[in-house]
Enzyme design. Structure first.
Site, PDB file in Angstrom:
ATOM      1  N   GLU A   1      -3.591  -0.157   8.194  1.00  0.00           N
ATOM      2  CA  GLU A   1      -2.416   0.268   8.979  1.00  0.00           C
ATOM      3  C   GLU A   1      -2.555  -0.277  10.384  1.00  0.00           C
ATOM      4  O   GLU A   1      -3.630  -0.174  10.995  1.00  0.00           O
ATOM      5  CB  GLU A   1      -2.319   1.795   9.111  1.00  0.00           C
TER       6      GLU A   1
ATOM      7  N   ARG B   1       0.855  -1.191   0.000  1.00  0.00           N
ATOM      8  CA  ARG B   1       0.000   0.000   0.000  1.00  0.00           C
ATOM      9  C   ARG B   1       0.893   1.244   0.000  1.00  0.00           C
ATOM     10  O   ARG B   1       1.650   1.445   0.943  1.00  0.00           O
ATOM     11  CB  ARG B   1      -0.908  -0.040   1.233  1.00  0.00           C
TER      12      ARG B   1
ATOM     13  N   ASN C   1      -7.440   1.912   9.848  1.00  0.00           N
ATOM     14  CA  ASN C   1      -6.132   2.064  10.489  1.00  0.00           C
ATOM     15  C   ASN C   1      -6.370   2.059  11.988  1.00  0.00           C
ATOM     16  O   ASN C   1      -7.099   2.917  12.500  1.00  0.00           O
ATOM     17  CB  ASN C   1      -5.470   3.383  10.083  1.00  0.00           C
TER      18      ASN C   1
ATOM     19  N   HIS D   1      -2.700  10.973   0.704  1.00  0.00           N
ATOM     20  CA  HIS D   1      -2.212  10.764   2.072  1.00  0.00           C
ATOM     21  C   HIS D   1      -1.536  12.073   2.500  1.00  0.00           C
ATOM     22  O   HIS D   1      -0.350  12.124   2.771  1.00  0.00           O
ATOM     23  CB  HIS D   1      -1.266   9.565   2.121  1.00  0.00           C
TER      24      HIS D   1
ATOM     25  N   TYR E   1      -4.770   1.981  15.885  1.00  0.00           N
ATOM     26  CA  TYR E   1      -3.612   2.124  16.768  1.00  0.00           C
ATOM     27  C   TYR E   1      -3.992   2.090  18.247  1.00  0.00           C
ATOM     28  O   TYR E   1      -3.226   1.607  19.054  1.00  0.00           O
ATOM     29  CB  TYR E   1      -2.873   3.433  16.473  1.00  0.00           C
TER      30      TYR E   1
ATOM     31  N   GLU F   1      -7.376   8.597   6.067  1.00  0.00           N
ATOM     32  CA  GLU F   1      -7.666   9.273   7.332  1.00  0.00           C
ATOM     33  C   GLU F   1      -8.139  10.721   7.162  1.00  0.00           C
ATOM     34  O   GLU F   1      -7.464  11.667   7.610  1.00  0.00           O
ATOM     35  CB  GLU F   1      -6.431   9.236   8.248  1.00  0.00           C
TER      36      GLU F   1
HETATM   37  O1  IFM Z   1       2.494   7.641  10.151  1.00  0.00           O
HETATM   38  C1  IFM Z   1       1.115   7.685  10.288  1.00  0.00           C
HETATM   39  C2  IFM Z   1       0.422   7.520   8.954  1.00  0.00           C
HETATM   40  O2  IFM Z   1       0.844   8.454   8.030  1.00  0.00           O
HETATM   41  C3  IFM Z   1      -1.069   7.647   9.115  1.00  0.00           C
HETATM   42  N1  IFM Z   1      -1.544   6.800  10.160  1.00  0.00           N
HETATM   43  C4  IFM Z   1      -0.872   6.793  11.414  1.00  0.00           C
HETATM   44  C5  IFM Z   1       0.625   6.612  11.216  1.00  0.00           C
HETATM   45  C6  IFM Z   1       1.355   6.620  12.571  1.00  0.00           C
HETATM   46  O3  IFM Z   1       1.147   7.815  13.228  1.00  0.00           O
END
Ligand code: IFM
Length: 448
Positions: A353, A75, A291, A119, A293, A164
């Site tokens: 992600e 990606r 994504n 992005h 986290y 995002e």
């Molecule tokens: O590095 C970033 C990415 O560009 C977008 N999502 C979160 C990642 C980590 O912060």
């Protein structure tokens, strides 16, 4: 062994500004991130993406590395100002050639190209025309998307319109921590709407062109939960959830914006919407990228900002913080996948992600033993597997990130890569986690 379903797709992700470098080479125009990072004190240590990982000149080496690790898909994102230096109008043939070759080389290596159109590196010239706050941005984006579909549409299997949009709007225009560095809440809502409209118009262009691939969008989704049972906490949770996730999920999949949030922010903050916009935004997509986290619990806080909320990260026992000061909560990944599947859509989902920055200590050869990152990946993949067992239509996983890279306002300090980049020599060295991931791909699973 925890086995994934046959055909589960294994990949890794990057983004143009974070890895390419060559910021003004071969006719590329300036992006908002070039502009922003060149201003004093915007970025930690004064770092910029001018050279980054120099992927622009090293893509063959990088693809060879991907192949050696057995990646099935990659990606990447396309730098809009490399294609259209001033955002609209004349095409830069050299920029187009770079991505053309990248896609060809990926295919030659047996790797499925997964392209993101945006992005975060908007052409600076468009920023000077108002950027995403200008409604015309939706048409600028659709025109750019059409150029890319025409050029690569015969070979790219997965297209994501935006990465995002929450971050582009609320961090770029709401908080100003990211380019273009504007702190204006009502502008954040307006830009979120224009970004979504841009997505919808690009999907329309894709359908009209009859290209063979699939198209979707990538959202950053955290798992949110109320801190307690009180009505005050429940409603604070609802506001925060709707602003971060509901705004995007509901408009994309239900064709409406969250009513409670819109009443709360009131007419001065609400975006201007024209009739037909929500139909455009909610045009069906083929997949969605998530994504993931971290997770948060939300409590009512009368002294909080517009949301009147106190938002705190949730951490699972036994994990320290990552280099971003992020807590680790793998269970939240199962929860958010189930939430999307239960409430919004049954289309294929991909984790586009997931990964972590931990302090890496290289040995004299540049090799990094990174058991923390490896455990992080294993724990999140286990959580993803639980979601599949619960019936979620999850089809693939992309590690963030393939390489250590430019982490936006934090510059090069946090390292997310499964491959170490020595920023002095630009040498790439796979970390221990990369070899673990290679085995995982080979086995389509791993020992628990
Ligand atoms: O590095 C970033 C990415 O560009 C977008 N999502 C979160 C990642 C980590 O912060």
């Amino acid at each position: 062994m925890l086995k994934f379903p046959d055909g589960f797709l294994w990949g890794a992700a990057t983004a143009s500004y974070q890895i390419e470098g060559a910021w003004k080479e071969d006719g590329k125009g300036e992006s908002i991130w070039d502009h922003f990072s060149h201003q004093p004190y915007r970025i930690q240590n004064g770092d910029t993406g001018d050279t980054a990982c120099d992927h622009y000149h090293r893509s063959s080496e990088d693809i060879a590395l991907m192949k050696s690790l057995g990646l099935q898909t990659y990606r990447f994102s396309i730098a809009w100002p490399r294609i259209l230096p001033v955002g609209t109008g004349p095409i830069n043939p050299k920029g187009l050639a770079f991505y053309d070759q990248l896609v060809d080389h990926l295919l030659e290596a047996g790797i499925i190209p997964c392209a993101t159109l945006y992005h975060w590196d908007l052409p600076q010239t468009l920023q000077e025309r108002g950027g995403w706050a200008n409604r015309e941005s939706a048409d600028w984006f659709a025109d750019y998307a059409r150029v890319m579909f025409d050029q690569l549409g015969d070979r790219v299997k997965f297209w994501s319109t935006l990465n995002e949009p929450f971050v582009s709007s609320f961090i770029g225009y709401g908080e100003g921590r990211h380019a273009p560095g504007i702190a204006d809440t009502s502008m954040a809502y307006q830009t979120a709407h224009h970004l979504l409209l841009a997505h919808g118009k690009a999907v329309q262009a894709f359908r009209d062109g009859g290209y063979p691939g699939r198209i979707g969008i990538v959202l950053n989704l955290s798992h949110y939960t109320p801190a307690g049972p009180s009505e005050a906490d429940q409603l604070a949770y609802q506001r925060v959830y709707e602003q971060n996730a509901g705004l995007f999920l509901s408009s994309l999949f239900k064709g409406s914006y969250p009513e409670y949030l819109f009443n709360w922010i009131g007419s001065t903050q609400q975006p201007k919407i024209q009739s037909g916009d929500l139909e455009t935004i909610s045009a069906p997509v083929d997949f969605m990228g998530i994504n993931y986290y971290m997770s948060f619990k939300v409590a009512y806080n009368p002294l909080g900002d517009l949301m009147r909320a106190h938002v705190e990260q949730i951490s699972s026992p036994g994990w320290g913080q990552t280099d971003m000061d992020w807590e680790v909560h793998p269970e939240g990944l199962t929860a958010i996948l189930r939430h999307v599947s239960d409430n919004y859509t049954k289309i294929p989902l991909y984790i586009t992600e997931n990964g972590s920055a931990f302090p890496d200590v290289p040995d004299e050869n540049g090799f990094v033993k990174d058991p923390a990152r490896l455990n992080y990946l294993r724990a999140h993949l286990t959580a993803a597997h639980r979601a599949i067992e619960a019936g979620v239509n999850l089809k693939g996983y992309f590690v963030w990130s393939f390489l250590d890279n430019f982490e936006w306002a934090l510059g090069y300090a946090p390292r997310f890569g499964i491959i170490r980049v020595d920023y002095k020599t630009l040498k790439r060295t796979p970390k221990q986690s990369a070899y673990w991931y290679q085995q995982t791909i080979q086995n389509n699973g791993f020992d628990e």
